[in-house]
Write a protein that holds these residues in place. Structure first.
Motif, mmCIF file in Angstrom:
data_model
loop_
_atom_site.group_PDB
_atom_site.id
_atom_site.type_symbol
_atom_site.label_atom_id
_atom_site.label_comp_id
_atom_site.label_asym_id
_atom_site.label_seq_id
_atom_site.Cartn_x
_atom_site.Cartn_y
_atom_site.Cartn_z
ATOM 1 N N VAL A 1 1.610 -24.672 -5.829
ATOM 2 C CA VAL A 1 0.145 -24.650 -5.702
ATOM 3 C C VAL A 1 -0.363 -23.248 -6.054
ATOM 4 C CG1 VAL A 1 0.136 -26.389 -3.881
ATOM 5 C CG2 VAL A 1 0.188 -23.968 -3.277
ATOM 6 N N GLY A 2 -1.672 -23.151 -6.347
ATOM 7 C CA GLY A 2 -2.252 -21.843 -6.619
ATOM 8 C C GLY A 2 -1.618 -21.175 -7.823
ATOM 9 N N ASP A 3 -1.571 -19.848 -7.803
ATOM 10 C CA ASP A 3 -0.992 -19.072 -8.907
ATOM 11 C C ASP A 3 -0.157 -17.927 -8.356
ATOM 12 O OD1 ASP A 3 -2.226 -20.225 -11.406
ATOM 13 O OD2 ASP A 3 -4.041 -19.771 -10.275
ATOM 14 N N ASP A 4 0.853 -17.547 -9.102
ATOM 15 C CA ASP A 4 1.635 -16.351 -8.768
ATOM 16 C C ASP A 4 0.847 -15.107 -9.152
ATOM 17 O OD1 ASP A 4 3.644 -18.029 -7.985
ATOM 18 O OD2 ASP A 4 4.940 -17.629 -9.722
ATOM 19 N N TRP A 5 1.048 -14.035 -8.408
ATOM 20 C CA TRP A 5 0.548 -12.730 -8.819
ATOM 21 C C TRP A 5 1.468 -12.196 -9.926
ATOM 22 C CZ3 TRP A 5 -2.247 -9.042 -5.079
ATOM 23 C CH2 TRP A 5 -3.023 -9.750 -4.162
ATOM 24 N N PRO A 6 1.000 -11.226 -10.698
ATOM 25 C CA PRO A 6 1.874 -10.679 -11.760
ATOM 26 C C PRO A 6 2.862 -9.645 -11.248
ATOM 27 C CG PRO A 6 -0.315 -9.701 -11.909
ATOM 28 C CD PRO A 6 -0.383 -10.746 -10.824
ATOM 29 N N PHE A 7 2.944 -9.465 -9.933
ATOM 30 C CA PHE A 7 3.993 -8.623 -9.354
ATOM 31 C C PHE A 7 4.339 -9.188 -7.986
ATOM 32 C CE2 PHE A 7 -0.080 -6.396 -8.627
ATOM 33 C CZ PHE A 7 -0.127 -6.382 -7.236
ATOM 34 N N THR A 8 5.440 -8.685 -7.427
ATOM 35 C CA THR A 8 5.944 -9.241 -6.163
ATOM 36 C C THR A 8 5.574 -8.349 -4.975
ATOM 37 O OG1 THR A 8 8.041 -8.048 -6.281
ATOM 38 C CG2 THR A 8 7.921 -10.184 -7.415
ATOM 39 N N TYR A 9 5.830 -8.892 -3.790
ATOM 40 C CA TYR A 9 5.632 -8.108 -2.558
ATOM 41 C C TYR A 9 6.468 -6.835 -2.600
ATOM 42 C CZ TYR A 9 5.847 -6.928 2.436
ATOM 43 O OH TYR A 9 5.784 -6.280 3.644
ATOM 44 N N ASP A 10 7.706 -6.957 -3.069
ATOM 45 C CA ASP A 10 8.580 -5.771 -3.084
ATOM 46 C C ASP A 10 7.999 -4.676 -3.977
ATOM 47 O OD1 ASP A 10 10.333 -6.931 -1.351
ATOM 48 O OD2 ASP A 10 11.738 -7.620 -2.898
ATOM 49 N N GLU A 11 7.353 -5.067 -5.074
ATOM 50 C CA GLU A 11 6.748 -4.057 -5.950
ATOM 51 C C GLU A 11 5.542 -3.393 -5.293
ATOM 52 O OE1 GLU A 11 6.731 -5.226 -10.388
ATOM 53 O OE2 GLU A 11 7.019 -7.131 -9.320
ATOM 54 N N LEU A 12 4.856 -4.108 -4.414
ATOM 55 C CA LEU A 12 3.691 -3.531 -3.746
ATOM 56 C C LEU A 12 4.083 -2.755 -2.489
ATOM 57 C CD1 LEU A 12 0.598 -3.417 -4.095
ATOM 58 C CD2 LEU A 12 0.423 -5.381 -2.552
ATOM 59 N N ASP A 13 5.303 -2.981 -1.995
ATOM 60 C CA ASP A 13 5.709 -2.364 -0.722
ATOM 61 C C ASP A 13 5.492 -0.845 -0.685
ATOM 62 O OD1 ASP A 13 7.431 -2.563 1.908
ATOM 63 O OD2 ASP A 13 8.310 -0.959 0.708
ATOM 64 N N PRO A 14 5.877 -0.066 -1.706
ATOM 65 C CA PRO A 14 5.650 1.395 -1.631
ATOM 66 C C PRO A 14 4.167 1.751 -1.527
ATOM 67 C CG PRO A 14 7.147 0.842 -3.434
ATOM 68 C CD PRO A 14 6.573 -0.440 -2.953
ATOM 69 N N PHE A 15 3.299 0.949 -2.120
ATOM 70 C CA PHE A 15 1.867 1.238 -2.067
ATOM 71 C C PHE A 15 1.268 0.778 -0.722
ATOM 72 C CE2 PHE A 15 3.099 0.853 -6.504
ATOM 73 C CZ PHE A 15 2.688 2.087 -6.970
ATOM 74 N N TYR A 16 1.827 -0.289 -0.148
ATOM 75 C CA TYR A 16 1.469 -0.631 1.229
ATOM 76 C C TYR A 16 1.780 0.569 2.134
ATOM 77 C CZ TYR A 16 0.449 -5.716 1.266
ATOM 78 O OH TYR A 16 -0.126 -6.960 1.134
ATOM 79 N N GLN A 17 3.001 1.108 1.962
ATOM 80 C CA GLN A 17 3.421 2.227 2.809
ATOM 81 C C GLN A 17 2.488 3.421 2.625
ATOM 82 O OE1 GLN A 17 6.137 1.911 4.850
ATOM 83 N NE2 GLN A 17 5.735 3.930 5.773
ATOM 84 N N GLU A 18 2.147 3.709 1.377
ATOM 85 C CA GLU A 18 1.263 4.842 1.103
ATOM 86 C C GLU A 18 -0.120 4.619 1.738
ATOM 87 O OE1 GLU A 18 0.938 5.899 -3.025
ATOM 88 O OE2 GLU A 18 -0.829 7.150 -2.666
ATOM 89 N N ALA A 19 -0.630 3.409 1.619
ATOM 90 C CA ALA A 19 -1.936 3.106 2.223
ATOM 91 C C ALA A 19 -1.883 3.308 3.729
ATOM 92 C CB ALA A 19 -2.346 1.668 1.891
ATOM 93 N N GLU A 20 -0.799 2.835 4.359
ATOM 94 C CA GLU A 20 -0.655 2.990 5.812
ATOM 95 C C GLU A 20 -0.567 4.460 6.202
ATOM 96 O OE1 GLU A 20 1.759 -1.239 6.485
ATOM 97 O OE2 GLU A 20 2.836 0.634 6.137
ATOM 98 N N GLU A 21 0.130 5.249 5.386
ATOM 99 C CA GLU A 21 0.276 6.672 5.717
ATOM 100 C C GLU A 21 -1.032 7.420 5.499
ATOM 101 O OE1 GLU A 21 3.651 7.933 3.476
ATOM 102 O OE2 GLU A 21 5.077 6.844 4.754
ATOM 103 N N ARG A 22 -1.765 7.098 4.449
ATOM 104 C CA ARG A 22 -3.025 7.803 4.206
ATOM 105 C C ARG A 22 -4.077 7.462 5.271
ATOM 106 N NH1 ARG A 22 -3.445 10.475 -0.636
ATOM 107 N NH2 ARG A 22 -1.792 10.061 -2.143
ATOM 108 N N MET A 23 -4.102 6.230 5.725
ATOM 109 C CA MET A 23 -5.066 5.840 6.757
ATOM 110 C C MET A 23 -4.580 6.196 8.160
ATOM 111 S SD MET A 23 -6.658 2.154 5.696
ATOM 112 C CE MET A 23 -5.279 1.367 4.908
ATOM 113 N N GLY A 24 -3.248 6.191 8.342
ATOM 114 C CA GLY A 24 -2.690 6.353 9.671
ATOM 115 C C GLY A 24 -2.665 5.037 10.406
ATOM 116 N N VAL A 25 -1.758 4.151 9.998
ATOM 117 C CA VAL A 25 -1.673 2.829 10.634
ATOM 118 C C VAL A 25 -0.631 2.865 11.750
ATOM 119 C CG1 VAL A 25 -1.045 0.412 10.305
ATOM 120 C CG2 VAL A 25 -2.477 1.577 8.620
ATOM 121 N N SER A 26 -1.046 2.418 12.937
ATOM 122 C CA SER A 26 -0.142 2.289 14.079
ATOM 123 C C SER A 26 0.366 0.858 14.104
ATOM 124 C CB SER A 26 -0.892 2.595 15.380
ATOM 125 O OG SER A 26 -1.429 3.903 15.347
#
Length: 531
Positions: free
Chosen positions: A112-137
């Motif tokens: 169903v739906g559509d795949d993104w052109p990249f995977t969760y694993d490819e976004l993981d480093p940018f998730y981490q960076e976003a959390e560090e820049r904002m300060g996510v607990s």
């Protein structure tokens, strides 16, 4: 007319733009100019006073955070007319969960739906960076449900007495639930205080524990890392008819003078959110691009995505104390995979304590008016026991005609047609909606039974005028015939035009989207720095 030359022009100053600008300022030597249609609102030094007035009078803490004549029409739930430095994230709740890995491969996994052109694993480093820049607990959930490459930057917000009781209830119901990740300091960090449990994260945090984009903008401007141009509405992008390159952005001041503004830049970044980014592209139509810029595929403004919820209040034989850090919650990702039944249903789960059914009241069960001690005695009796609130956002697959169009019946002061929004479920999603909502309701009933409790009331997206945590309108993809931008956010049709964050997303998952909007924008910023 004001004329400006820039290296990198960022249109919009919301949370995605702020953290992209911070990254670009560290990774390039090019000059960065940021344009915001509104002005700054309620600086940090004034927030304690703003909170006091909100508590006493219900007064909005965020004055003049919009333009009266710049509004979207149609099904506009999830849209806010906020146009201010920092955008909507000046008054967000700070809740910052990640999407699940399945979100990026729906077509491959479930058909169903559509795949993104990249995977969760490819976004993981940018998730981490976003959390560090904002300060996510945050608290690491079960790894199988909540994978991540590195630990959260800050320890989790405490699970207090109320949440511990609810956590025990969830466990009895067979559900793993843990502290909801939030962009709020659990310890002092970056000159901002530790969360004091003021319980007004939404709409305003008086201590600065909750991240808001003005902290980043203030630091970047003070360090001369960016030029922030406020009260300037970009109304058109101008493309070279032969090369397609964006050669100029034009607009007007939104102050009383309304002076014309023209900005040239070698790189243009559209970071104005899911409504105003496609709106500007559609407005910028010309002889060479009669359907608008970046719209050779006809996809600009299409595939608006979001989700809906089922919400319930459950009375339980527990002892809770309503009002103690009520804006923090538990979260579970246990249901973000399609169940073995095979029919498509994915949802998150959040748990809060609640005072529903336990508020003070002026009349007793017999309808008699209560005063003084009688009112207090009634309230004390009603406050015993506990009410839990549970809510599940469920995934809604977007339709191609879930879209933004230009509405000539509504114009701003300059005569520009405003956007009209119409959210629409894909047929497979619409067909499943009654069954999906009943499945979630059945889960809540099972949870109540497991805790020897009772469902007090149930509601299905009571403000369903559109969809929550909206995204889309400039979806990304590898095929220029079916998408607006490539997997990095670069427009297929214009080499120096990038679209950032929410508008580029293929889908909106079944949880809060801000963290993913930012991570996606940081990924785009990394590509801009390399270009």
């Amino acid at each position: 007319m004001t004329t400006i030359d820039a290296d990198i022009l960022i249109i919009g100053s919301g949370i995605t733009a702020a953290l992209m600008a911070a990254r670009l300022a560290e990774t390039t030597t090019r000059g960065i100019t940021v344009v915001e249609a509104g002005r700054a609102t309620t600086p940090f030094a004034e927030r304690a006073r703003a909170r006091a007035r909100f508590m006493a009078y219900g007064e909005s803490p965020w004055k003049q955070d919009h333009l009266d004549d710049q509004n979207a029409f149609g099904t506009a739930w999830g849209f806010s007319p906020s146009m201010t430095v920092g955008g909507l994230a000046m008054h967000w709740g700070g809740v910052a969960p990640r999407y699940s890995p399945e979100d990026f491969t729906l077509r491959s996994l479930y058909g169903v739906g559509d795949d993104w052109p990249f995977t969760y694993d490819e976004l993981d480093p940018f998730y981490q960076e976003a959390e560090e820049r904002m300060g996510v607990s945050g608290e690491q959930g079960p790894v199988a449900l909540d994978p991540r490459g590195k630990p959260y930057p800050l320890p989790p917000l405490p699970v207090n007495h109320n949440l511990k009781q609810l956590q025990g209830w969830a466990t009895a119901a067979g559900i793993a639930a843990w502290s909801t990740p939030s962009a709020k300091n659990s310890v002092p960090r970056d000159g901002r205080a530790q969360c004091q449990r003021c319980d007004t994260c939404y709409p305003v945090c008086p201590s600065g524990a909750k991240y808001s984009p003005d902290f980043t903008w203030d630091a970047l401007v003070a360090a001369n890392k960016v030029t922030l141009l406020t009260e300037t509405l970009i109304r058109r992008l101008v493309a070279d008819p032969k090369t397609g390159a964006i050669v100029r952005a034009t607009g007007n001041r939104t102050d009383a003078g309304g002076e014309k503004v023209s900005i040239t830049a070698t790189t243009v970044v559209l970071a104005a959110g899911f409504t105003w980014s496609p709106h500007l592209l559609l407005l910028s139509r010309d002889a060479a691009h009669p359907d608008g810029l970046a719209n050779r595929s006809g996809m600009v403004g299409r595939y608006l995505a979001g989700h809906r919820n089922v919400n319930a209040y459950v009375t339980l034989p527990l002892e809770l104390f309503p009002g103690i850090n009520a804006q923090h919650s538990l979260v579970s990702k246990q249901f973000m995979r399609v169940p073995k039944s095979g029919r498509y249903l994915r949802h998150d789960l959040r748990l809060w304590e609640s005072d529903v059914g336990r508020e003070p009241r002026l009349r007793n069960d017999a309808g008699a008016v209560q005063f003084g001690d009688a009112l207090l005695d009634d309230w004390r009796a009603r406050a015993k026991g506990a009410t839990a609130r549970v809510r599940a956002y469920y995934d809604v697959l977007p339709d191609r005609d879930s879209r933004i169009t230009l509405d000539s019946a509504h114009t701003n002061r300059f005569g520009d047609p405003m956007p009209s929004l119409a959210f629409r479920d894909a047929p497979e999603s619409a067909a499943l909606r009654p069954w999906q909502e009943e499945q979630v309701a059945a889960l809540f009933r099972r949870m109540a039974k497991a805790g020897n409790g009772t469902v007090l009331k149930m509601e299905n997206s009571v403000n369903d005028l559109g969809q929550e945590h909206p995204a889309g309108g400039c979806r990304m993809g590898n095929d220029p015939a079916t998408s607006v931008v490539d997997k990095w956010g670069r427009a297929h049709d214009h080499e120096n035009l990038w679209v950032a964050g929410a508008p580029t997303q293929v889908s909106a998952s079944c949880c809060n989207g801000t963290l993913t909007f930012v991570a996606n924008g940081l990924r785009t910023a990394s590509a801009i720095a390399r270009a």
